[in-house]
Design an enzyme around this catalytic site. Structure first.
Site: not given
Length: 291
Positions: A189, A247
């Site tokens: 990611r 995050c």
């Protein structure tokens, strides 16, 4: 509870089991499933809690209790305000001297969010159950489905340590000044190879990848010595306060703050909006590839 016996980062299943029912102990169940929330509504963790939980545990819902309603730039799980979170703490019977233990299903990602909220609210005696409910079950420890006692605590005002809470503008300033931003998402990611949740793939230019799973080994946190070595290499002489964790939405980044505190490196900051907040402004730059 003697303050010298308080738990402030991690606690083992055996340690918690030995104190269940002790005056001043509050246990929170923070189980949640992001995939289930996206597919069928955010109730699966709470349903699991109703079925079986550590005796006396209150349920801490990620979106209802540990986050605020959406606001521009705040990402998918906005940081709650003081008044709302004070009411939440009162609903769990948490007072200044409570020893709080939080757990989730296994790796501590959601429990760390509750830990971080409490710590930045000035509550020192809060710890995460290492290995979560999976470790508790593996040791054959007791579960039940009884509702916890009704809270009788009055809401108590407090102030979050705002110096450790970053928005996008402060993150940009931090990076421009040579500060370190650690992205806790999985490497694929971060690189932008895949993006299963947010509409844009990639990372904040200048951020570095440190997946939160790297804090774990066989489902438990690595030793404080090993975590100190690993984060020390990333810090490269910087103080812990020179780190900002991020995050996807400000949840798993809290795992880094917990791991660092366990390693004796307390004081890192949190980008509360994280990647989902960053990409709300299409004018902000996006990087892909290794960082």
């Amino acid at each position: 509870m003697n303050p010298h016996d308080s738990w402030t980062t991690l606690v083992s299943p055996d340690q918690l089991a030995a104190r269940l029912g002790a005056p001043g102990l509050v246990v929170l169940d923070a189980r949640f499933a992001l995939a289930a929330a996206a597919a069928a509504g955010p109730g699966s963790g709470e349903d699991d809690w109703r079925e079986a939980h550590i005796p006396g545990a209150y349920y801490a819902h990620l979106e209802r209790d540990l986050s605020a309603a959406h606001a521009p730039g705040a990402g998918r799980h906005p940081w709650p305000d003081e008044a709302a979170f004070a009411r939440t703490l009162a609903g769990w019977d948490i007072v200044k001297d409570s020893q709080v233990v939080v757990y989730d299903a296994a790796d501590g990602a959601f429990a760390a969010r509750a830990w971080c909220l409490l710590r930045l609210a000035g509550h020192a005696a809060v710890a995460v159950l290492d290995g979560g409910l999976a470790a508790w079950r593996a040791q054959g420890l007791r579960l039940d489905a009884a509702s916890p006692a009704v809270a009788t605590t009055q809401s108590q005002p407090f102030a979050f340590d705002r110096s450790r809470l970053f928005d996008a503008a402060r993150v940009q300033e931090h990076l421009a000044a040579g500060g370190l931003v650690l992205d806790a998402r999985a490497g694929e990611r971060f690189r932008g190879d895949v993006e299963p949740i947010d509409r844009v793939a990639g990372h904040v230019p200048g951020a570095r990848s440190r997946p939160y799973a790297d804090n774990l080994e066989v489902g438990r946190f690595k030793s404080s010595t090993r975590l100190a070595t690993e984060f020390g290499a990333l810090l490269d002489g910087r103080p812990p306060s020179d780190v900002v964790a991020m995050c996807g939405s400000g949840v798993t980044a809290c795992h880094h703050l917990l791991a660092m505190a366990h390693a004796g490196l307390d004081g890192a900051g949190l980008y509360t909006g994280s990647w989902s907040g960053w990409i709300e402004d299409p004018a902000r730059p996006v990087a892909t590839g290794p960082g």
